[in-house]
Enzyme design. Sequence first.
Site, PDB file in Angstrom:
ATOM      1  N   SER A   8      43.814  42.193  39.623  1.00 10.25           N
ATOM      2  CA  SER A   8      42.769  41.477  39.190  1.00 10.25           C
ATOM      3  C   SER A   8      42.165  41.975  37.499  1.00 10.25           C
ATOM      4  O   SER A   8      42.250  43.339  36.886  1.00 10.25           O
ATOM      5  CB  SER A   8      42.266  42.853  39.999  1.00 10.25           C
ATOM      6  OG  SER A   8      40.701  42.100  39.518  1.00 10.25           O
ATOM      7  N   HIS A  31      44.653  37.506  39.823  1.00  7.05           N
ATOM      8  CA  HIS A  31      43.676  37.925  40.879  1.00  7.05           C
ATOM      9  C   HIS A  31      42.239  38.067  40.019  1.00  7.05           C
ATOM     10  O   HIS A  31      41.602  38.724  39.232  1.00  7.05           O
ATOM     11  CB  HIS A  31      43.770  39.292  41.763  1.00  7.05           C
ATOM     12  CG  HIS A  31      42.746  39.228  43.035  1.00  7.05           C
ATOM     13  ND1 HIS A  31      42.620  38.415  44.148  1.00  7.05           N
ATOM     14  CD2 HIS A  31      41.197  39.746  42.713  1.00  7.05           C
ATOM     15  CE1 HIS A  31      42.211  38.655  45.089  1.00  7.05           C
ATOM     16  NE2 HIS A  31      40.527  39.508  44.165  1.00  7.05           N
ATOM     17  N   ASP A  33      38.530  37.388  40.054  1.00  5.61           N
ATOM     18  CA  ASP A  33      37.377  38.489  40.916  1.00  5.61           C
ATOM     19  C   ASP A  33      35.581  37.129  40.900  1.00  5.61           C
ATOM     20  O   ASP A  33      35.264  37.804  39.446  1.00  5.61           O
ATOM     21  CB  ASP A  33      36.542  39.594  41.109  1.00  5.61           C
ATOM     22  CG  ASP A  33      37.838  39.971  41.642  1.00  5.61           C
ATOM     23  OD1 ASP A  33      38.025  40.089  42.784  1.00  5.61           O
ATOM     24  OD2 ASP A  33      38.940  41.121  41.285  1.00  5.61           O
ATOM     25  N   MET A  35      31.971  36.771  41.071  1.00  8.45           N
ATOM     26  CA  MET A  35      30.873  37.178  41.745  1.00  8.45           C
ATOM     27  C   MET A  35      29.714  37.172  41.484  1.00  8.45           C
ATOM     28  O   MET A  35      29.299  36.570  40.427  1.00  8.45           O
ATOM     29  CB  MET A  35      30.415  38.969  41.483  1.00  8.45           C
ATOM     30  CG  MET A  35      31.598  39.692  41.833  1.00  8.45           C
ATOM     31  SD  MET A  35      31.880  41.441  42.003  1.00  8.45           S
ATOM     32  CE  MET A  35      33.974  42.024  41.636  1.00  8.45           C
ATOM     33  N   HIS A  64      39.173  34.686  44.133  1.00 10.16           N
ATOM     34  CA  HIS A  64      38.365  35.591  44.681  1.00 10.16           C
ATOM     35  C   HIS A  64      36.939  35.270  45.118  1.00 10.16           C
ATOM     36  O   HIS A  64      36.020  35.861  44.286  1.00 10.16           O
ATOM     37  CB  HIS A  64      38.736  37.066  44.717  1.00 10.16           C
ATOM     38  CG  HIS A  64      38.475  38.082  45.830  1.00 10.16           C
ATOM     39  ND1 HIS A  64      38.062  39.092  45.679  1.00 10.16           N
ATOM     40  CD2 HIS A  64      37.353  37.999  47.230  1.00 10.16           C
ATOM     41  CE1 HIS A  64      37.400  39.590  47.179  1.00 10.16           C
ATOM     42  NE2 HIS A  64      37.189  39.366  47.741  1.00 10.16           N
ATOM     43  N   MET A  66      33.246  35.891  45.908  1.00  9.41           N
ATOM     44  CA  MET A  66      32.829  37.301  46.256  1.00  9.41           C
ATOM     45  C   MET A  66      31.025  36.247  46.112  1.00  9.41           C
ATOM     46  O   MET A  66      29.570  37.138  45.698  1.00  9.41           O
ATOM     47  CB  MET A  66      32.848  38.451  46.119  1.00  9.41           C
ATOM     48  CG  MET A  66      33.604  39.230  46.307  1.00  9.41           C
ATOM     49  SD  MET A  66      34.633  40.746  45.513  1.00  9.41           S
ATOM     50  CE  MET A  66      35.460  39.729  44.339  1.00  9.41           C
ATOM     51  N   MET A 135      39.501  43.628  53.262  1.00  7.24           N
ATOM     52  CA  MET A 135      39.373  44.040  52.275  1.00  7.24           C
ATOM     53  C   MET A 135      39.665  45.354  52.419  1.00  7.24           C
ATOM     54  O   MET A 135      38.884  45.735  53.484  1.00  7.24           O
ATOM     55  CB  MET A 135      38.528  44.074  51.781  1.00  7.24           C
ATOM     56  CG  MET A 135      37.919  42.403  50.796  1.00  7.24           C
ATOM     57  SD  MET A 135      38.008  42.394  49.099  1.00  7.24           S
ATOM     58  CE  MET A 135      37.514  43.439  48.495  1.00  7.24           C
ATOM     59  N   GLY A 142      35.543  47.771  40.942  1.00  8.07           N
ATOM     60  CA  GLY A 142      36.627  48.274  40.818  1.00  8.07           C
ATOM     61  C   GLY A 142      37.322  49.354  40.578  1.00  8.07           C
ATOM     62  O   GLY A 142      35.679  49.832  40.557  1.00  8.07           O
ATOM     63  N   GLY A 143      38.303  49.918  40.977  1.00  9.96           N
ATOM     64  CA  GLY A 143      37.928  51.643  41.182  1.00  9.96           C
ATOM     65  C   GLY A 143      37.393  52.489  41.962  1.00  9.96           C
ATOM     66  O   GLY A 143      37.242  53.847  41.937  1.00  9.96           O
ATOM     67  N   ASP A 173      42.840  44.513  49.083  1.00  9.58           N
ATOM     68  CA  ASP A 173      42.479  43.591  48.247  1.00  9.58           C
ATOM     69  C   ASP A 173      40.966  45.584  47.742  1.00  9.58           C
ATOM     70  O   ASP A 173      40.318  45.566  48.272  1.00  9.58           O
ATOM     71  CB  ASP A 173      41.593  42.899  48.055  1.00  9.58           C
ATOM     72  CG  ASP A 173      40.584  42.762  46.544  1.00  9.58           C
ATOM     73  OD1 ASP A 173      41.075  43.820  45.446  1.00  9.58           O
ATOM     74  OD2 ASP A 173      40.005  41.608  45.918  1.00  9.58           O
ATOM     75  N   GLY A 175      41.379  49.354  45.687  1.00  8.39           N
ATOM     76  CA  GLY A 175      42.182  50.685  45.764  1.00  8.39           C
ATOM     77  C   GLY A 175      43.528  51.083  45.906  1.00  8.39           C
ATOM     78  O   GLY A 175      44.357  52.292  46.509  1.00  8.39           O
TER      79      GLY A 175
HETATM   80  C1  DX5 Z   1      36.990  44.563  44.149  1.00 10.77           C
HETATM   81  C2  DX5 Z   1      37.842  43.012  43.792  1.00 10.77           C
HETATM   82  C3  DX5 Z   1      38.992  43.808  44.122  1.00 10.77           C
HETATM   83  C4  DX5 Z   1      39.196  44.993  42.406  1.00 10.77           C
HETATM   84  C5  DX5 Z   1      39.778  45.918  42.376  1.00 10.77           C
HETATM   85  O1  DX5 Z   1      35.617  43.728  44.906  1.00 10.77           O
HETATM   86  O2  DX5 Z   1      37.653  41.794  45.472  1.00 10.77           O
HETATM   87  O3  DX5 Z   1      39.200  42.535  43.339  1.00 10.77           O
HETATM   88  O4  DX5 Z   1      39.349  44.014  41.282  1.00 10.77           O
HETATM   89  O5  DX5 Z   1      40.092  46.561  41.742  1.00 10.77           O
HETATM   90  P1  DX5 Z   1      40.864  48.553  42.041  1.00 10.77           P
HETATM   91  O6  DX5 Z   1      41.912  47.715  42.424  1.00 10.77           O
HETATM   92  O7  DX5 Z   1      40.601  49.013  40.786  1.00 10.77           O
HETATM   93  O8  DX5 Z   1      40.645  48.729  43.136  1.00 10.77           O
HETATM   94 ZN    ZN Z   2      39.057  40.531  44.810  1.00 13.06          ZN
END
Ligand code: DX5
Ligand code: ZN
Length: 221
Positions: A8, A31, A33, A35, A64, A66, A135, A142-143, A173, A175
Amino acid sequence: MPILISPSVLNADLANLTDEIGRIGAADFVHLDVMDNHFVPNITFGLPVVERVLATTSVPADVHLMIEAPDVWAPGYAEAGAASVTFHAEASNAPVRLARELRAKGARAGLALRPATPIEGYLDLLDEFDMVLVMTVEPGFGGQSFITGTLPKIRRTRSAITARGGDIWVQVDGGISRDTIGTAAAAGANMFVAGSAVYSAEDPNAEITALRAAATSAYTS
Ligand code: DX5
Ligand code: ZN
């Protein structure tokens, strides 16, 4: 089932997306994201940016969404040439109709479930989808750390797919790192999104290779 790594770019340098995607040549997908600050409390980018990514990279796009109202917005990503378009079950009014529309436009259709959304209501409809995204964090950032309570859902999803004899991917997806990817693969996931693990690594391609190796040795169907 193929073992696939989809980094991602959420935590990459979003002002230099082409360069950042150039750093993950070992990846199977990138990937993206999307949002909208309504479905999740964060905002990233939309179709114009994804169209430019598609035009400037050869890595297949794993989008993806969201967002609210994916029934309205998701088909545009398939039309633009995304290899895979995943929308959230919680946001779609007609997931089967939408999945059929995505497939008709040439994309793989993915159904995403937040951590608290059960798979059970969708089990009889699995053939309508190419992928289920379980999920493993609450979507939006992220993170975050992997929620181990999602593992039973990964297992139930994979065993339902195996029982049907279908060729449906299970994506995880949130962690995903060298510490968690083995557990997710052992539960039946075969496609792994990794954001911070890949983009915080000194050598993103070496990290992708290590993640793929760890998942391959742990995967069970
Ligand atoms: C979070 C996203 C993920 C995110 C994952 O809502 O959908 O794709 O980037 O990031 P990590 O791998 O750092 O958890
Ligand atoms: Zn994602």
